[in-house]
Write a protein that holds these residues in place. Structure first.
Motif, PDB file in Angstrom:
ATOM      1  N   SER A  50       0.827  -1.205   0.000  1.00 24.84           N
ATOM      2  CA  SER A  50       0.000   0.000   0.000  1.00 24.84           C
ATOM      3  C   SER A  50       0.862   1.255   0.000  1.00 24.84           C
ATOM      4  O   SER A  50       0.539   2.243  -0.676  1.00 24.84           O
ATOM      5  CB  SER A  50      -0.928   0.010   1.217  1.00 24.84           C
ATOM      6  OG  SER A  50      -1.767  -1.121   1.199  1.00 24.84           O
ATOM      7  N   ASN A  53       2.203   1.818  -3.473  1.00 25.05           N
ATOM      8  CA  ASN A  53       1.136   2.371  -4.304  1.00 25.05           C
ATOM      9  C   ASN A  53       0.923   3.853  -3.981  1.00 25.05           C
ATOM     10  O   ASN A  53       0.812   4.693  -4.883  1.00 25.05           O
ATOM     11  CB  ASN A  53      -0.155   1.579  -4.109  1.00 25.05           C
ATOM     12  CG  ASN A  53      -1.293   2.057  -4.989  1.00 25.05           C
ATOM     13  OD1 ASN A  53      -1.085   2.593  -6.070  1.00 25.05           O
ATOM     14  ND2 ASN A  53      -2.500   1.860  -4.512  1.00 25.05           N
ATOM     15  N   ALA A  54       0.887   4.188  -2.710  1.00 24.07           N
ATOM     16  CA  ALA A  54       0.709   5.588  -2.299  1.00 24.07           C
ATOM     17  C   ALA A  54       1.875   6.452  -2.782  1.00 24.07           C
ATOM     18  O   ALA A  54       1.670   7.575  -3.250  1.00 24.07           O
ATOM     19  CB  ALA A  54       0.574   5.675  -0.780  1.00 24.07           C
ATOM     20  N   HIS A  57       1.358   7.285  -6.322  1.00 23.40           N
ATOM     21  CA  HIS A  57       0.388   8.381  -6.463  1.00 23.40           C
ATOM     22  C   HIS A  57       1.066   9.733  -6.220  1.00 23.40           C
ATOM     23  O   HIS A  57       0.777  10.709  -6.911  1.00 23.40           O
ATOM     24  CB  HIS A  57      -0.790   8.195  -5.507  1.00 23.40           C
ATOM     25  CG  HIS A  57      -1.820   7.254  -6.022  1.00 23.40           C
ATOM     26  ND1 HIS A  57      -1.675   5.891  -5.978  1.00 23.40           N
ATOM     27  CD2 HIS A  57      -3.013   7.486  -6.611  1.00 23.40           C
ATOM     28  CE1 HIS A  57      -2.733   5.325  -6.514  1.00 23.40           C
ATOM     29  NE2 HIS A  57      -3.564   6.267  -6.908  1.00 23.40           N
ATOM     30  N   ARG A  62      -0.360  13.406  -7.610  1.00 22.05           N
ATOM     31  CA  ARG A  62      -1.756  13.409  -7.163  1.00 22.05           C
ATOM     32  C   ARG A  62      -1.920  14.021  -5.783  1.00 22.05           C
ATOM     33  O   ARG A  62      -3.026  14.111  -5.287  1.00 22.05           O
ATOM     34  CB  ARG A  62      -2.321  11.993  -7.217  1.00 22.05           C
ATOM     35  CG  ARG A  62      -2.402  11.486  -8.644  1.00 22.05           C
ATOM     36  CD  ARG A  62      -3.257  10.267  -8.763  1.00 22.05           C
ATOM     37  NE  ARG A  62      -3.297   9.842 -10.158  1.00 22.05           N
ATOM     38  CZ  ARG A  62      -3.163   8.599 -10.547  1.00 22.05           C
ATOM     39  NH1 ARG A  62      -2.997   7.636  -9.667  1.00 22.05           N
ATOM     40  NH2 ARG A  62      -3.214   8.297 -11.824  1.00 22.05           N
ATOM     41  N   SER A  66      -4.068  12.594  -1.426  1.00 24.42           N
ATOM     42  CA  SER A  66      -4.399  11.415  -2.221  1.00 24.42           C
ATOM     43  C   SER A  66      -3.541  10.230  -1.815  1.00 24.42           C
ATOM     44  O   SER A  66      -4.041   9.111  -1.683  1.00 24.42           O
ATOM     45  CB  SER A  66      -4.208  11.706  -3.716  1.00 24.42           C
ATOM     46  OG  SER A  66      -4.428  10.540  -4.471  1.00 24.42           O
ATOM     47  N   GLY A  67      -2.255  10.455  -1.597  1.00 24.24           N
ATOM     48  CA  GLY A  67      -1.360   9.377  -1.195  1.00 24.24           C
ATOM     49  C   GLY A  67      -1.755   8.767   0.135  1.00 24.24           C
ATOM     50  O   GLY A  67      -1.777   7.544   0.284  1.00 24.24           O
ATOM     51  N   VAL A  70      -4.999   6.830  -0.300  1.00 23.80           N
ATOM     52  CA  VAL A  70      -4.746   5.555  -0.982  1.00 23.80           C
ATOM     53  C   VAL A  70      -4.199   4.534   0.009  1.00 23.80           C
ATOM     54  O   VAL A  70      -4.665   3.393   0.063  1.00 23.80           O
ATOM     55  CB  VAL A  70      -3.785   5.753  -2.178  1.00 23.80           C
ATOM     56  CG1 VAL A  70      -3.178   4.438  -2.640  1.00 23.80           C
ATOM     57  CG2 VAL A  70      -4.506   6.442  -3.317  1.00 23.80           C
ATOM     58  N   GLN A  74      -6.476   1.414   1.145  1.00 24.51           N
ATOM     59  CA  GLN A  74      -6.093   0.068   0.718  1.00 24.51           C
ATOM     60  C   GLN A  74      -5.988  -0.883   1.913  1.00 24.51           C
ATOM     61  O   GLN A  74      -6.439  -2.023   1.834  1.00 24.51           O
ATOM     62  CB  GLN A  74      -4.774   0.131  -0.050  1.00 24.51           C
ATOM     63  CG  GLN A  74      -4.487  -1.096  -0.868  1.00 24.51           C
ATOM     64  CD  GLN A  74      -3.308  -0.905  -1.815  1.00 24.51           C
ATOM     65  OE1 GLN A  74      -2.799   0.196  -2.010  1.00 24.51           O
ATOM     66  NE2 GLN A  74      -2.872  -1.990  -2.408  1.00 24.51           N
ATOM     67  N   TRP A 117      -1.129   2.614  -9.352  1.00 21.99           N
ATOM     68  CA  TRP A 117      -1.030   4.031  -9.707  1.00 21.99           C
ATOM     69  C   TRP A 117      -0.606   4.249 -11.159  1.00 21.99           C
ATOM     70  O   TRP A 117      -0.754   5.346 -11.690  1.00 21.99           O
ATOM     71  CB  TRP A 117      -0.045   4.737  -8.779  1.00 21.99           C
ATOM     72  CG  TRP A 117       1.343   4.182  -8.875  1.00 21.99           C
ATOM     73  CD1 TRP A 117       1.839   3.100  -8.207  1.00 21.99           C
ATOM     74  CD2 TRP A 117       2.396   4.655  -9.701  1.00 21.99           C
ATOM     75  NE1 TRP A 117       3.138   2.875  -8.567  1.00 21.99           N
ATOM     76  CE2 TRP A 117       3.514   3.823  -9.482  1.00 21.99           C
ATOM     77  CE3 TRP A 117       2.519   5.715 -10.595  1.00 21.99           C
ATOM     78  CZ2 TRP A 117       4.724   4.007 -10.127  1.00 21.99           C
ATOM     79  CZ3 TRP A 117       3.737   5.894 -11.236  1.00 21.99           C
ATOM     80  CH2 TRP A 117       4.820   5.046 -10.998  1.00 21.99           C
ATOM     81  N   GLY A 122      -2.315  -0.325 -14.049  1.00 22.85           N
ATOM     82  CA  GLY A 122      -3.062  -0.483 -12.807  1.00 22.85           C
ATOM     83  C   GLY A 122      -4.271  -1.389 -12.950  1.00 22.85           C
ATOM     84  O   GLY A 122      -4.575  -2.167 -12.048  1.00 22.85           O
TER      85      GLY A 122
END
Length: 173
Positions: A50, A53-54, A57, A62, A66-67, A70, A74, A117, A122
């Motif tokens: 996670s 992924n963050a 982002h 983003r 947003s991070g 995310v 998640q 992301w 994705g």
């Protein structure tokens, strides 16, 4: 080749090897995965996926909010999905496993999530994660492929309906 679940600091060091095994040999990984032993190792694995992924982002601009959303989303979603998967598997399809083994499946199936992301990639990462959940459920819930796929689809449908109701609208199909 047995699957060892590292604890604490060893989890950080063994992340890449575990990630590689989940992604390249899911049947072997889930066959060797212990069904008990606590939630620390799978949760750390989930958190690392996670976080990657963050970070992605954040990398594409983003924003920090947003991070963080995310990452938190998640991790929380994995726990909610595991609980729903247990209910659906047990009550509709004769599954046998409880929350811990199911959460372990969901946590390790987050491996492709490090690429969520990336535009276009994705979507494939998400689909492969769903495939991993199916393979893991087959093993821990003792379901055949059809019932494992149906368990995932019913759970996903419930999550879509809940999300749509929280937004105040009907899902668009």
């Amino acid at each position: 080749m047995s699957t060892t679940e590292p604890d604490g600091r060893a989890a950080l060091e063994g992340f890449v090897g575990t990630w590689r095994r989940v992604v390249t040999d899911p049947l072997g990984f889930f066959a060797d995965m212990p069904e008990s032993g606590g939630l620390a190792a799978p949760t750390i694995f989930l958190a690392l996926c996670s976080a990657a992924n963050a970070a992605g982002h954040l990398l594409v601009g983003r924003g920090l909010t947003s991070g963080v959303a995310v990452f938190v989303g998640q991790v929380v979603s994995a726990y909610v999905a595991a609980a729903l998967l247990v209910l659906v598997a047990q009550h509709l399809f004769g599954g046998r496993a409880g929350f811990e083994p199911t959460l372990r499946v969901v946590a390790y199936a987050a491996a492709p999530g490090i690429l969520l992301w990336v535009p276009f990639v994705g979507a494939f990462a998400w689909a492969y994660g769903a495939y991993l959940v199916v393979r893991g459920l087959e093993r821990v819930q003792a379901l055949d492929t059809t019932r494992a796929v149906l368990t995932v689809l019913v759970t996903f449908g419930v999550l879509l309906l809940v999300a749509a109701s929280r937004r105040g609208g009907a899902p668009v199909f």
